[in-house]
Design an enzyme around this catalytic site. Sequence first.
Site, PDB file in Angstrom:
ATOM      1  N   CYS A  17      17.656  51.361  61.393  1.00  0.00           N
ATOM      2  CA  CYS A  17      18.823  50.738  62.019  1.00  0.00           C
ATOM      3  C   CYS A  17      19.945  51.753  62.233  1.00  0.00           C
ATOM      4  O   CYS A  17      20.261  52.541  61.352  1.00  0.00           O
ATOM      5  CB  CYS A  17      19.314  49.584  61.166  1.00  0.00           C
ATOM      6  SG  CYS A  17      18.103  48.264  60.982  1.00  0.00           S
ATOM      7  N   ASP A  54      13.886  44.870  55.637  1.00  0.00           N
ATOM      8  CA  ASP A  54      15.020  43.982  55.384  1.00  0.00           C
ATOM      9  C   ASP A  54      15.355  43.175  56.631  1.00  0.00           C
ATOM     10  O   ASP A  54      15.593  41.966  56.575  1.00  0.00           O
ATOM     11  CB  ASP A  54      16.246  44.798  54.972  1.00  0.00           C
ATOM     12  CG  ASP A  54      16.111  45.415  53.596  1.00  0.00           C
ATOM     13  OD1 ASP A  54      14.974  45.728  53.205  1.00  0.00           O
ATOM     14  OD2 ASP A  54      17.133  45.581  52.915  1.00  0.00           O
ATOM     15  N   CYS A 101      12.863  53.098  55.746  1.00  0.00           N
ATOM     16  CA  CYS A 101      13.741  51.937  55.635  1.00  0.00           C
ATOM     17  C   CYS A 101      14.531  51.966  54.339  1.00  0.00           C
ATOM     18  O   CYS A 101      14.365  52.845  53.501  1.00  0.00           O
ATOM     19  CB  CYS A 101      12.926  50.657  55.734  1.00  0.00           C
ATOM     20  SG  CYS A 101      11.837  50.423  54.318  1.00  0.00           S
ATOM     21  N   CYS A 153      11.435  51.173  61.352  1.00  0.00           N
ATOM     22  CA  CYS A 153      12.013  52.222  60.499  1.00  0.00           C
ATOM     23  C   CYS A 153      10.971  53.237  60.039  1.00  0.00           C
ATOM     24  O   CYS A 153      11.261  54.439  59.925  1.00  0.00           O
ATOM     25  CB  CYS A 153      12.665  51.597  59.277  1.00  0.00           C
ATOM     26  SG  CYS A 153      13.551  50.066  59.591  1.00  0.00           S
ATOM     27  N   LYS A 209      14.840  50.534  51.259  1.00  0.00           N
ATOM     28  CA  LYS A 209      14.441  50.658  49.856  1.00  0.00           C
ATOM     29  C   LYS A 209      13.494  51.820  49.608  1.00  0.00           C
ATOM     30  O   LYS A 209      13.362  52.288  48.479  1.00  0.00           O
ATOM     31  CB  LYS A 209      13.793  49.347  49.369  1.00  0.00           C
ATOM     32  CG  LYS A 209      14.654  48.121  49.587  1.00  0.00           C
ATOM     33  CD  LYS A 209      16.070  48.294  49.067  1.00  0.00           C
ATOM     34  CE  LYS A 209      16.976  47.139  49.446  1.00  0.00           C
ATOM     35  NZ  LYS A 209      17.199  46.996  50.894  1.00  0.00           N
ATOM     36  N   SER A 227      23.712  43.346  53.640  1.00  0.00           N
ATOM     37  CA  SER A 227      23.185  44.410  54.477  1.00  0.00           C
ATOM     38  C   SER A 227      24.283  45.438  54.723  1.00  0.00           C
ATOM     39  O   SER A 227      25.477  45.117  54.683  1.00  0.00           O
ATOM     40  CB  SER A 227      22.723  43.831  55.813  1.00  0.00           C
ATOM     41  OG  SER A 227      22.555  44.848  56.770  1.00  0.00           O
TER      42      SER A 227
END
Length: 557
Positions: free
Chosen positions: A197, A84, A125, A52, A127, A473
């Site tokens: 993702c 994650d 990513c 990411c 967070k 998720s």
Amino acid sequence: MKHRLNKRSSVITEGPSRAPARAMMKSMGLRDEEIRRPIVGIANTWIETMPCNFHLRRLSEKVKQGVRDAGGTPQEFNTIAISDGITMGTEGMKTSLVSREVVADSIELVARGHYFDALVAISGCDKTIPGTVMALCRVDAPSLMIYGGSIAPGTFEGHDVTIQDVFEGVGKFAAGKMSAEQLKNLEDRACPAAGACGGQFTANTMSTAFAAMGISPMGVNDIPAMDPKKDEACYAAGKLVIELLKKDIRPSAIINRKSIENAIAAVCATGGSTNAVLHLLAVAHERGVDISIDDFDRISRKTPLIGDLKPGGRFVANDLYRAGGICLLLKRLADAKLLHLDPLTVTTRKIGDEIVRAKETPNQEVVRPLKNPLNLSGGLVILKGNLAPEGCVLKIAGEKRLTHTGAARVFDCEEDAFNAVKNQKIKPGDVVVIRYEGPKGGPGMREMLGVTAAIVGEGLGDSVALVTDGRFSGATHGLMAGHVAPEAVDRGPIAILRDGDQITFDLPNRKLDAALSRKEIADRFKTWKPPKPRYTSGVMAKYARLVSSASKGAITS
């Protein structure tokens, strides 16, 4: 009268007393002219632990060049990130939500300590995206956030796949529906390059939300990670932040109730991640905006689900980009009179002026027309009841069940639940309960993708439900209620559930209840004792002491 562009940084760069500071800056190659220019902090979340954020050094160089060409001096600094996907299903996953606070705190500290005149935050990513924006709110210097972009889908047995397919493949393998060789081939092909993702999981959900909020420039976030146009957009963002500085446009002028409601509507319209509830509540808190968990349900009820995106739909983020992007999606919402048009954005234009530029690719199927939505209401639902007095969150995109009643199968940690699923001990009709995984009790509120994906992979996705005080998720789909509040360790009723208790999901009436009377719940609490804290020192213990309820955004400030 024009304001000084280097007003903030002059505190450490100007005057005889600052000679030592200038001497140290010159040791890094800066000349007097560059020290006199406005100094722009480039908050990078690059790290080598995940795809990411792996490519963000490349993008930061483009941002810095844009800053220089516009008359500023960039100073890059880094912060941390936790994957994650890589930590999923392990004790390490408890660090993920904690990292959001560390990202925000560390950017705030560097920005305050070095008196940057402006900021550009580069996220990747899950967070790091809200963490960077939380920091920009706190510092309130002219600033913007850009997202590193989505990964390209992989190809497996003739069709596109994402990391979601790999997690579900684990469940299929356990159930004998996929061979070891197939699982290995899927693993080898699912993630072909850098980027976050691919589905409308948490990263792309928050990317969409912050473009709708106006803190990211329209048209930048949805460009795929490895597309050369991403480099061009990052260069332009470096120049743009100097324009924000010249006009003194800060996050406080951009992030308000209306722009946050726009972000919520964008999440609901795309079937986005339940994590958006936590993160948008946290951003609202940083800006002092009165947004509650109930606002998500209010907005979702009137917002049609028009983004046909994974995990509930067919397409990935890169398909959305080719179809017309976030701008097209927001144009649809505006046409339905579901978007506030007057909030300002970091482009220095109003959001209503941005979306008139939307261009729809002919015959695209990703963003549905308003007359033919996937669902008349949005993808998020907030339930309350005797199991969740403060509320819990469900993502219902792609879910056909509106009610479910079943016997509780209670587990005190994620690992025990995963083993039960893997060993085929969960049966159709069951309600899996995973507790002591909340913000304080975990601590860190782990995501349950390993469990939820295994349930789907074993073919139980349409017949089993799940309740947890942990998180999900963005790749999770099915009748899964997360963020149950109060959490178990804070005497939430989920703490006293027992195997066999009947639990009912009632989505039309927004209820989540156990077939227990108030007296029975009170009687069970008489013998209940909270578990001993898992961590008694260090960052995890400190987080557990400070963190709020999930219904408040799991904030620590």
